[in-house]
Design an enzyme around this catalytic site. Structure first.
Site, PDB file in Angstrom:
ATOM      1  N   ARG A  54      81.976 -15.103 -15.128  1.00  0.00           N
ATOM      2  CA  ARG A  54      80.618 -15.540 -15.455  1.00  0.00           C
ATOM      3  C   ARG A  54      80.658 -16.965 -15.995  1.00  0.00           C
ATOM      4  NH1 ARG A  54      81.411 -16.529 -20.080  1.00  0.00           N
ATOM      5  NH2 ARG A  54      79.322 -17.345 -20.279  1.00  0.00           N
ATOM      6  N   GLY A  55      79.439 -17.515 -16.222  1.00  0.00           N
ATOM      7  CA  GLY A  55      79.355 -18.918 -16.625  1.00  0.00           C
ATOM      8  C   GLY A  55      79.209 -19.740 -15.342  1.00  0.00           C
ATOM      9  N   ALA A  56      78.264 -20.688 -15.349  1.00  0.00           N
ATOM     10  CA  ALA A  56      77.904 -21.382 -14.110  1.00  0.00           C
ATOM     11  C   ALA A  56      79.106 -22.009 -13.379  1.00  0.00           C
ATOM     12  CB  ALA A  56      76.825 -22.426 -14.414  1.00  0.00           C
ATOM     13  N   ARG A  97      74.064 -14.011  -7.725  1.00  0.00           N
ATOM     14  CA  ARG A  97      73.223 -14.338  -8.888  1.00  0.00           C
ATOM     15  C   ARG A  97      72.366 -15.552  -8.518  1.00  0.00           C
ATOM     16  NH1 ARG A  97      76.149 -14.609 -14.619  1.00  0.00           N
ATOM     17  NH2 ARG A  97      74.058 -13.993 -15.318  1.00  0.00           N
ATOM     18  N   GLN A 204      77.584 -12.623 -25.253  1.00  0.00           N
ATOM     19  CA  GLN A 204      78.624 -13.584 -24.842  1.00  0.00           C
ATOM     20  C   GLN A 204      79.085 -14.436 -26.022  1.00  0.00           C
ATOM     21  OE1 GLN A 204      75.844 -12.918 -23.137  1.00  0.00           O
ATOM     22  NE2 GLN A 204      76.077 -13.207 -20.941  1.00  0.00           N
ATOM     23  N   ASP A 245      72.730 -23.714 -16.767  1.00  0.00           N
ATOM     24  CA  ASP A 245      72.974 -23.057 -15.476  1.00  0.00           C
ATOM     25  C   ASP A 245      72.380 -23.851 -14.325  1.00  0.00           C
ATOM     26  OD1 ASP A 245      73.193 -20.717 -17.512  1.00  0.00           O
ATOM     27  OD2 ASP A 245      74.197 -20.113 -15.660  1.00  0.00           O
ATOM     28  N   ASN A 255      69.141 -22.032 -19.121  1.00  0.00           N
ATOM     29  CA  ASN A 255      70.383 -21.575 -19.749  1.00  0.00           C
ATOM     30  C   ASN A 255      70.125 -20.164 -20.277  1.00  0.00           C
ATOM     31  OD1 ASN A 255      73.145 -22.052 -20.570  1.00  0.00           O
ATOM     32  ND2 ASN A 255      72.407 -22.136 -22.676  1.00  0.00           N
ATOM     33  N   LYS A 256      71.126 -19.582 -20.886  1.00  0.00           N
ATOM     34  CA  LYS A 256      71.041 -18.194 -21.356  1.00  0.00           C
ATOM     35  C   LYS A 256      69.790 -17.948 -22.188  1.00  0.00           C
ATOM     36  CE  LYS A 256      73.209 -15.477 -20.619  1.00  0.00           C
ATOM     37  NZ  LYS A 256      72.831 -14.592 -19.478  1.00  0.00           N
TER      38      LYS A 256
END
Ligand code: MRU
EC number: 5.3.1.23
Length: 356
Positions: A54-56, A97, A204, A245, A255-256
Site C-alpha cells: 500500500r501507499g501510492a 484501487r 496505518q 495519493d 490523501n488518506k
C-alpha cells in the site's frame, strides 16, 4: 529481504529477484513480518486491493512488477498475442484501487516501454518490461531521497512534526515521502519530535508509521486522530507533513481520510502544512480535486476493530478511504526538485509540466 537504506532496520516493502515479486505483508505489521511471493496478476491485484502492499508509490512499483508477473506467464505466446495479454493485464491491474495516480502512471509507462521496445521476439519484450519496472523502482528510491534533501530544512532543532497515515518507507521503496525529511533530519543529528495520527479506520499511523520511525530511532508519539487539533492549540506542532495519493493540476490533493481535518486545524492554528509529493504523484490531466475518484471501502473496516464488532450490527456506514484537501490550505509541496509554493498551478507546471 532487507531495506534499501542501511539507516533503517526494516524489511523492504517489495523486491524483485529471480523473476519473482515478493512483498512485505503490511496488514500483519507491526507484530508479524511475513514475506509473500506473488505469482499471478490476480495475486498482485489482491495484494494491492487488500492493502498488503500500500501507499501510492509502492503500489505503482508493485503494479509494474505485477505486469512482469503476468507477462512471464504468457512468455510462450507469439509476439502479437503476448502484446495483447500485456495490455489486458495492465487494465486489470489498474482497477485494483482508483485514487492513487501512481498506479496508472506506472502501468502507462510500462505500456509505453512495451510499445517502443525495438524487439523481435517475446523473451526480448519480457526483458524490456522487467527493465522498465526496475527503472521505475530505482527512480522511486531516488525521488524519496530528493524529497528528503529538499524537505530537511523544514525540520529544526526542538520542533514538533505531525504526520497522518503512513507516507513512510513502507509506502514507497525508499525513505518514504512525508518521512523522507524526517529521516534526513535524523541523519543530520537534529533532535525533534514526531506525532503520528493513528489514522482510523485501518490504523496505518499506529501500526506502520510508529513502527518504522521507532526502528529508525526517531522520537515518535502516537496520538488518536481527534487529538491533533488539541496538540496544535498547545503549540506542540510546528509543522505538518503528509503524503499524497494524487495532486491535481491546481494543487488540490487526495490523501488518506482525515488529512482534510488536519489541514483545516493547521490553518486555524497557523501551523505550516506541507505535502510531500514525488513527481509520480502529480496528475496534470485532472484540473482540480473535484475530478479525483475517491475509493470507498468495505463497511466492516469501520464497524470492526481487530476482528471485533464495535458497532451495532447493520448500522449504516460510510467508508471513503481518502479525502481531498483544497490547495489553499497547503503551504507547500515538497518535491524532489524543490519546495513548490503558491500559485501551485503555475509553479507545479513550471517545474514538472514538460516532464508530465
Ligand atoms: O490506503 P493507503 O494506506 O494506501 O493510503 C496511503 C496514503 O494515503 C499515503 O499518505 C499516500 O499514499 C502517500 S504514500 C507516500
Amino acid at each position: 529481504m532487507v531495506s534499501p537504506s542501511p539507516f533503517m532496520n526494516l524489511p523492504a516493502t517489495l523486491t524483485w529477484n529471480d523473476d519473482c515479486l515478493r512483498i512485505l505483508d503490511q496488514t500483519r505489521l507491526p507484530h508479524e513480518t511475513v514475506i509473500e511471493t506473488l505469482s499471478t496478476a490476480q495475486d498482485v491485484w489482491r495484494a494491492i486491493h487488500e492493502l498488503r502492499v500500500r501507499g501510492a508509490p509502492a503500489i505503482g512499483v508493485a503494479a509494474a512488477y505485477g505486469l512482469c508477473v503476468a507477462a512471464q506467464r504468457a512468455r510462450h505466446l507469439p509476439l502479437d498475442a503476448f502484446r495483447s495479454v500485456v495490455k489486458e493485464q495492465a487494465t486489470y491491474l489498474d482497477s485494483a484501487r482508483p485514487t492513487a495516480v501512481n498506479l496508472s502512471w506506472s502501468l502507462k509507462r510500462m505500456l509505453r516501454a512495451a510499445d517502443h521496445a525495438p524487439v523481435i521476439d517475446t523473451p526480448a519484450l519480457y526483458r524490456a518490461l522487467v527493465d522498465e519496472a526496475t527503472r521505475i523502482h530505482r527512480e522511486d528510491e531516488a525521488l524519496c531521497e530528493g524529497i528528503g534533501q529538499q524537505g530537511r530544512p523544514l525540520i529544526t532543532a526542538g520542533c514538533g512534526v505531525l504526520t497522518h497515515c503512513n507516507a513512510g518507507a513502507l509506502a514507497t521503496t525508499g525513505l518514504g515521502t512525508a518521512t523522507a525529511p524526517i529521516y534526513a533530519a535524523q541523519r543530520a543529528g537534529i533532535a525533534f519530535r514526531v506525532y503520528a495520527d493513528e489514522t482510523r479506520p485501518l490504523l496505518q499511523g499506529a501500526r506502520l508509521t510508529t513502527y518504522e520511525l521507532r526502528e529508525a530511532g526517531v522520537d515518535v508519539t502516537l496520538i488518536t486522530d481527534s487529538m491533533a487539533a488539541s496538540l496544535m492549540a498547545q503549540r506542540l506542532i510546528d509543522v505538518v507533513i503528509v503524503g499524497a495519493d494524487r495532486v491535481a493540476a491546481n494543487g488540490d490533493f487526495a490523501n488518506k481520510i482525515g488529512t482534510l481535518s488536519v489541514a483545516i486545524a493547521a490553518r486555524y492554528f497557523d501551523v505550516p502544512f506541507y505535502v510531500a509529493c514525488p513527481s509520480s504523484t502529480l496528475d496534470f490531466q485532472t484540473p482540480n480535486g473535484r475530478g479525483i475518484v475517491i475509493e470507498e471501502r468495505r463497511d466492516d473496516e469501520v464497524t470492526h476493530l481487530g476482528g471485533k464488532a464495535i458497532a451495532p450490527a447493520g448500522v449504516k456506514v460510510r467508508n471513503p478511504a481518502f479525502d481531498v484537501t483544497p490547495h489553499d490550505l497547503v503551504t507547500g509541496y515538497i518535491t524532489e526538485r524543490g519546495i513548490v509554493r503558491t500559485p501551485f498551478d503555475a509553479n507545479l507546471a513550471a517545474l514538472f509540466g514538460a516532464a508530465a
